[in-house]
Motif scaffolding. Sequence first.
Motif, PDB file in Angstrom:
ATOM      1  N   ARG A 108       2.563  -1.596  -3.516  1.00 52.90           N
ATOM      2  CA  ARG A 108       1.429  -1.134  -2.711  1.00 52.90           C
ATOM      3  C   ARG A 108       0.387  -2.242  -2.672  1.00 52.90           C
ATOM      4  NH1 ARG A 108      -2.722   4.016  -3.853  1.00 52.90           N
ATOM      5  NH2 ARG A 108      -3.800   3.922  -1.843  1.00 52.90           N
ATOM      6  N   CYS A 109      -0.228  -2.414  -1.530  1.00 52.47           N
ATOM      7  CA  CYS A 109      -1.285  -3.420  -1.409  1.00 52.47           C
ATOM      8  C   CYS A 109      -2.432  -2.849  -0.586  1.00 52.47           C
ATOM      9  CB  CYS A 109      -0.758  -4.690  -0.752  1.00 52.47           C
ATOM     10  SG  CYS A 109      -2.023  -5.986  -0.576  1.00 52.47           S
ATOM     11  N   THR A 110      -3.643  -3.063  -1.089  1.00 52.59           N
ATOM     12  CA  THR A 110      -4.845  -2.641  -0.385  1.00 52.59           C
ATOM     13  C   THR A 110      -5.759  -3.843  -0.193  1.00 52.59           C
ATOM     14  OG1 THR A 110      -4.766  -0.425  -1.363  1.00 52.59           O
ATOM     15  CG2 THR A 110      -6.874  -1.136  -0.448  1.00 52.59           C
ATOM     16  N   VAL A 111      -6.309  -3.966   0.993  1.00 51.56           N
ATOM     17  CA  VAL A 111      -7.319  -4.982   1.284  1.00 51.56           C
ATOM     18  C   VAL A 111      -8.539  -4.259   1.837  1.00 51.56           C
ATOM     19  CG1 VAL A 111      -7.888  -7.089   2.548  1.00 51.56           C
ATOM     20  CG2 VAL A 111      -5.518  -6.672   1.842  1.00 51.56           C
ATOM     21  N   VAL A 112      -9.715  -4.569   1.283  1.00 51.39           N
ATOM     22  CA  VAL A 112     -10.948  -3.953   1.777  1.00 51.39           C
ATOM     23  C   VAL A 112     -11.911  -5.036   2.251  1.00 51.39           C
ATOM     24  CG1 VAL A 112     -10.696  -1.981   0.218  1.00 51.39           C
ATOM     25  CG2 VAL A 112     -12.143  -3.912  -0.464  1.00 51.39           C
ATOM     26  N   SER A 113     -12.832  -4.642   3.104  1.00 40.99           N
ATOM     27  CA  SER A 113     -13.817  -5.567   3.655  1.00 40.99           C
ATOM     28  C   SER A 113     -14.950  -5.807   2.662  1.00 40.99           C
ATOM     29  CB  SER A 113     -14.399  -4.989   4.946  1.00 40.99           C
ATOM     30  OG  SER A 113     -15.224  -3.864   4.642  1.00 40.99           O
TER      31      SER A 113
END
Length: 217
Positions: free
Chosen positions: A34-39
Motif C-alpha cells: 500500500r502506498c499513500t501520498v499526501v499534499s
Amino acid sequence: MGCRTRHPGKMERVAIDCEMVGTGPCGKTSELARCTVVSYDGDVIYDKYILPECPIVDYRTRWSGITWKHMRKAIPFRIAQGEIIQILKDKIVVGHALHNDFRALKYFPSRAWRRDTSQCPLLKKKIASTLKPSMSLKNLTHQLLHKDIQVGKHGHSSVEDAQASMELYRLVEIPWEELLTPSHPMGPSHSTPEVDTDHSCYMDDQYWPKDLDIDCK
C-alpha cells in the motif's frame, strides 16, 4: 490562528508512507502493498493497494493493516510504481524513515529531494527535552503535535502516517530548509556526507517480536 509563512522559493512538497508485507523465506523480504501520498496541506493525492511481485507469505497485519481482502482490489507493482514515481518526480518528498519506503518502491531520488523526519536535527532537538526522547513517528507526533497515531488494533494507516510526517515537517520547515542551504554554516557543503547503510540486518530473528506465530519449516 496566524497565517503560516511559506519558505521562499519553495518547491512543491508531498509526503509518502508505504505499508509492506512479507515475501520470500519466512516472509522476511519486505514488498510494497500500500502506498499513500499526501499534499503539503495533508490532502490525499494517491492511496492504493499494491500486489507484490512475489507471493505473500506474511501480511504483517498487526503493523501493515493489510489483509488478503485488500489484495482483491490491488494493482500490479509495476503499474503502481510508475504512477507513484510520476507524482514524486521533481518534488521534495517528506516521510519518516524514507529509506524503507524508497527501497520498497525501488526508487532512489537524490538526498537533496528527501526530508526524513526520523533524521531531522531540529526535531531531535525539540524532542530531546521531553520525558520520552524517541524519534519514532508515533512519539514525535504525540510529543510535538499532541496527537495520537498508530493506536488502533488493525495496523498502521499509511494515510495517517503520511499526514503526520508532513505536519512534523511543517513544524520546522523554514529553519530546516535554511539548514540545508549550502551557505549555512551547518549546511550540506559544511557537514559530513550522509552514508547509506544496509538496514536488512534488522529483519533478522533477533529484531522480531517473540510472540510472532510464523512457521518457517
